[in-house]
Design a protein around this motif. Structure first.
Motif, mmCIF file in Angstrom:
data_model
loop_
_atom_site.group_PDB
_atom_site.id
_atom_site.type_symbol
_atom_site.label_atom_id
_atom_site.label_comp_id
_atom_site.label_asym_id
_atom_site.label_seq_id
_atom_site.Cartn_x
_atom_site.Cartn_y
_atom_site.Cartn_z
ATOM 1 N N ALA A 125 0.622 -1.124 -0.116
ATOM 2 C CA ALA A 125 0.116 -0.161 0.116
ATOM 3 C C ALA A 125 0.941 1.314 0.095
ATOM 4 O O ALA A 125 1.931 1.185 0.559
ATOM 5 C CB ALA A 125 -0.918 -0.032 1.313
ATOM 6 N N TYR A 126 0.492 2.044 -0.663
ATOM 7 C CA TYR A 126 1.216 3.495 -0.645
ATOM 8 C C TYR A 126 0.248 4.690 -1.153
ATOM 9 O O TYR A 126 -0.833 4.575 -1.457
ATOM 10 C CB TYR A 126 2.348 3.452 -1.959
ATOM 11 N N GLY A 127 0.551 6.012 -0.798
ATOM 12 C CA GLY A 127 -0.133 7.136 -1.235
ATOM 13 C C GLY A 127 -1.442 6.981 -0.404
ATOM 14 O O GLY A 127 -1.545 6.715 0.794
ATOM 15 N N GLU A 128 -2.609 7.372 -0.919
ATOM 16 C CA GLU A 128 -3.846 7.420 -0.362
ATOM 17 C C GLU A 128 -4.302 6.216 0.351
ATOM 18 O O GLU A 128 -4.855 6.254 1.331
ATOM 19 C CB GLU A 128 -4.901 8.142 -1.276
ATOM 20 N N LYS A 129 -3.920 5.147 -0.376
ATOM 21 C CA LYS A 129 -4.300 3.719 0.285
ATOM 22 C C LYS A 129 -3.715 3.564 1.426
ATOM 23 O O LYS A 129 -4.241 2.572 2.353
ATOM 24 C CB LYS A 129 -4.135 2.496 -0.842
ATOM 25 N N LEU A 155 2.389 5.603 10.774
ATOM 26 C CA LEU A 155 3.489 5.942 11.551
ATOM 27 C C LEU A 155 4.371 4.574 11.975
ATOM 28 O O LEU A 155 5.711 4.531 11.835
ATOM 29 C CB LEU A 155 3.262 6.633 12.892
ATOM 30 N N LYS A 156 3.479 3.631 12.185
ATOM 31 C CA LYS A 156 4.193 2.423 12.638
ATOM 32 C C LYS A 156 5.205 1.890 11.442
ATOM 33 O O LYS A 156 6.278 1.316 11.470
ATOM 34 C CB LYS A 156 3.440 1.098 12.993
ATOM 35 N N ILE A 157 4.641 1.641 10.243
ATOM 36 C CA ILE A 157 5.208 1.322 8.879
ATOM 37 C C ILE A 157 6.439 2.135 8.700
ATOM 38 O O ILE A 157 7.508 1.754 8.508
ATOM 39 C CB ILE A 157 4.405 1.464 7.845
ATOM 40 N N ILE A 158 6.283 3.659 9.037
ATOM 41 C CA ILE A 158 7.568 4.243 8.718
ATOM 42 C C ILE A 158 8.398 4.070 9.999
ATOM 43 O O ILE A 158 9.878 4.093 9.382
ATOM 44 C CB ILE A 158 7.131 6.042 8.930
ATOM 45 N N ASN A 159 8.193 3.944 11.206
ATOM 46 C CA ASN A 159 9.170 3.763 12.058
ATOM 47 C C ASN A 159 9.623 2.376 11.967
ATOM 48 O O ASN A 159 11.085 2.416 12.105
ATOM 49 C CB ASN A 159 8.244 3.868 13.477
ATOM 50 N N ASP A 160 9.124 1.429 11.479
ATOM 51 C CA ASP A 160 9.721 0.038 11.232
ATOM 52 C C ASP A 160 10.678 0.177 10.109
ATOM 53 O O ASP A 160 11.878 -0.359 10.227
ATOM 54 C CB ASP A 160 8.545 -0.870 10.749
ATOM 55 N N ASN A 161 10.636 1.103 8.991
ATOM 56 C CA ASN A 161 11.603 1.120 8.228
ATOM 57 C C ASN A 161 12.720 2.014 8.761
ATOM 58 O O ASN A 161 14.048 1.809 8.215
ATOM 59 C CB ASN A 161 11.054 1.950 7.088
ATOM 60 N N ARG A 164 16.458 5.595 5.182
ATOM 61 C CA ARG A 164 16.539 6.937 5.107
ATOM 62 C C ARG A 164 14.700 7.657 5.177
ATOM 63 O O ARG A 164 14.227 7.085 4.630
ATOM 64 C CB ARG A 164 17.210 7.914 4.166
ATOM 65 N N ILE A 165 14.516 8.451 6.089
ATOM 66 C CA ILE A 165 13.234 9.131 6.140
ATOM 67 C C ILE A 165 12.808 9.683 4.496
ATOM 68 O O ILE A 165 11.808 9.482 4.192
ATOM 69 C CB ILE A 165 12.878 10.077 7.120
ATOM 70 N N THR A 166 13.520 10.284 3.912
ATOM 71 C CA THR A 166 13.378 10.796 2.641
ATOM 72 C C THR A 166 13.219 9.862 1.735
ATOM 73 O O THR A 166 12.352 9.782 0.844
ATOM 74 C CB THR A 166 14.447 11.561 1.996
ATOM 75 N N LYS A 167 13.748 8.740 1.646
ATOM 76 C CA LYS A 167 13.676 7.617 0.817
ATOM 77 C C LYS A 167 12.268 6.595 1.032
ATOM 78 O O LYS A 167 11.368 6.490 0.271
ATOM 79 C CB LYS A 167 14.670 6.475 0.947
ATOM 80 N N ILE A 168 12.026 6.610 2.418
ATOM 81 C CA ILE A 168 10.917 5.983 2.939
ATOM 82 C C ILE A 168 9.705 6.614 2.419
ATOM 83 O O ILE A 168 8.599 6.300 1.749
ATOM 84 C CB ILE A 168 10.623 6.042 4.499
ATOM 85 N N LEU A 169 9.573 8.103 2.469
ATOM 86 C CA LEU A 169 8.316 9.159 1.978
ATOM 87 C C LEU A 169 8.222 8.904 0.555
ATOM 88 O O LEU A 169 7.171 9.158 0.114
ATOM 89 C CB LEU A 169 8.581 10.371 2.567
ATOM 90 N N ARG A 182 5.163 7.488 -0.907
ATOM 91 C CA ARG A 182 4.232 8.660 -1.541
ATOM 92 C C ARG A 182 3.333 9.289 -0.442
ATOM 93 O O ARG A 182 2.463 9.377 -0.638
ATOM 94 C CB ARG A 182 3.407 8.313 -2.851
ATOM 95 N N ILE A 183 4.172 9.531 0.507
ATOM 96 C CA ILE A 183 3.556 10.343 1.806
ATOM 97 C C ILE A 183 4.037 11.452 1.714
ATOM 98 O O ILE A 183 5.337 11.716 1.857
ATOM 99 C CB ILE A 183 3.891 9.452 2.897
ATOM 100 N N PRO A 184 3.246 12.716 1.715
ATOM 101 C CA PRO A 184 4.023 14.066 1.661
ATOM 102 C C PRO A 184 4.696 14.279 3.023
ATOM 103 O O PRO A 184 4.314 13.742 4.003
ATOM 104 C CB PRO A 184 2.576 14.713 1.454
ATOM 105 N N ARG A 185 5.571 14.983 2.934
ATOM 106 C CA ARG A 185 6.330 15.468 4.213
ATOM 107 C C ARG A 185 5.548 16.189 5.378
ATOM 108 O O ARG A 185 5.696 15.932 6.415
ATOM 109 C CB ARG A 185 7.618 16.248 3.908
#
Length: 356
Positions: A79-83, A93-99, A105-110, A114-117
């Motif tokens: 899943a990415y973006g709106e989904k 946030l859990k998915i981001i923190n796991d990565n 890197r946070i830039t790469k993850i976002l 496709r999550i806006p900063r």
């Protein structure tokens, strides 16, 4: 003149280097320059990208990036973006923190997800509003109240919380919190009990259609399981106040048990004009009838096979069992007496009624 060396020769030189021979000694022995030996050794090392062409290095870099993106996608199940964002703040946030924890890197993850900063930092700095704080407060109070009164469903819990908290809480709010907590009233199905029969002719029902039932009491006997057998609870009930007036537990269902609760009523200086019961042999007995006559009380009877004629006391006995008895394992009649006494005291004084 350029000398061409076979692949077998090159591999043999590399093998000798791997077992400890230096490039200098190999060059002298086999009449090959030191730089050539070093080149062959480096080319044989799959992790050494310095000897690769620009295109080969670009492919390795691209493969590394693709692998990193795939690893990030795996944590979000694709899943990415709106989904992904639609799943909510906490799951995202859990998915981001796991990565982040595995070194991405946070830039790469976002970028990959496709999550806006702005969305990410909004999630980080989020604080609950007054509405959510109130909802969470009520949710905890609902759980606390249910743990104390697990027999209550959302209507009674709503009344209880409004009394305790002095704030307006709707039944819908309590229902939603119970649903979220996966809790419900522990009212259970009825336990099968022995059947009773009567051979007497039908006697009159004096209360059917009677508009004023303020001076009427109901009586009945019900079965209580105690260690693979039965004991019996006889009760007298006021259908208007919905309170138990008298009760007694006995080891046998006798006319004496049925009569004792009537004597208790008389001792309490309560004098009804009519006592209503079913057509069981205990209530059609000479002892029971003569006791009512002595106290100047008329006797009214339910129709045979029609427990609805005595619905209020039948309902009380059903509630007693579904809220309390069915969750107990009485080993002796004394345990049953103590437990039933405690429940009836609570029922009479504290149990919330949904009837005005």
């Amino acid at each position: 003149m350029v000398i061409k060396y076979s692949n077998d020769f090159k591999e043999s030189i590399v093998s000798l280097h791997k077992v400890g021979r230096s490039a200098n000694s190999l060059a002298k022995e086999y009449n090959v320059s030191v730089s050539t030996v070093s080149k062959w050794v480096n080319q044989a090392d799959p992790n050494n990208t310095k000897v690769l062409s620009a295109n080969e290095r670009a492919l390795i870099k691209e493969n590394k990036q693709l692998k990193e993106e795939l690893d990030i996608f795996k944590t979000s199940s694709g899943a990415y973006g709106e989904k992904l964002i639609i799943k909510g703040r906490i799951p995202t946030l859990k998915i981001i923190n796991d990565n982040l924890q595995v070194g991405h890197r946070i830039t790469k993850i976002l970028n990959v997800l496709r999550i806006p900063r702005s969305t990410y930092y909004g999630y980080i700095h989020w604080k609950p509003g007054k509405t959510l704080l109130r909802r969470n407060f009520i949710k905890q109070k609902v759980l606390d109240a249910w743990l104390k009164y697990p027999m209550y469903g959302y209507p009674r819990l709503t009344i209880l919380l409004n009394r305790q908290l002095k704030i307006k809480i709707s039944q819908r709010m309590v229902y939603k919190q119970m649903y979220a907590l996966k809790i419900r009233s522990r009212m259970t199905k009825r336990i099968n009990k022995p059947k009773t029969h009567t051979e007497y002719d039908q006697r009159p029902n004096l209360i059917k259609g009677l508009p004023d039932q303020s001076n009427i009491l109901l009586t009945d006997i019900t079965y209580i399981p105690v260690k693979n057998t039965w004991v019996y609870l006889a009760s007298v009930y006021n259908p208007v106040t919905r309170r138990v007036i008298s009760y007694k537990v006995g080891s046998h269902m006798t006319k004496e048990l049925a009569t004792d609760v009537i004597n208790q009523v008389a001792v309490k200086s309560v004098k009804p004009s009519i006592i209503h019961s079913d057509m069981g042999s205990q209530y059609t007995s000479d002892l029971f009838e003569s006791t009512l006559t002595r106290f100047g009380i008329k006797h009214s009877y339910s129709r045979k096979g029609q427990p609805g004629d005595n619905a209020r006391i039948e309902s009380f006995h059903s509630i007693l069992k579904r809220e309390y008895i069915n969750f107990q394992e009485f080993k002796t009649i004394n345990e049953a007496i103590a437990g039933i006494d405690s429940y009836i005291r609570w029922y009479n004084s504290d149990r919330i009624s949904l009837v005005a």
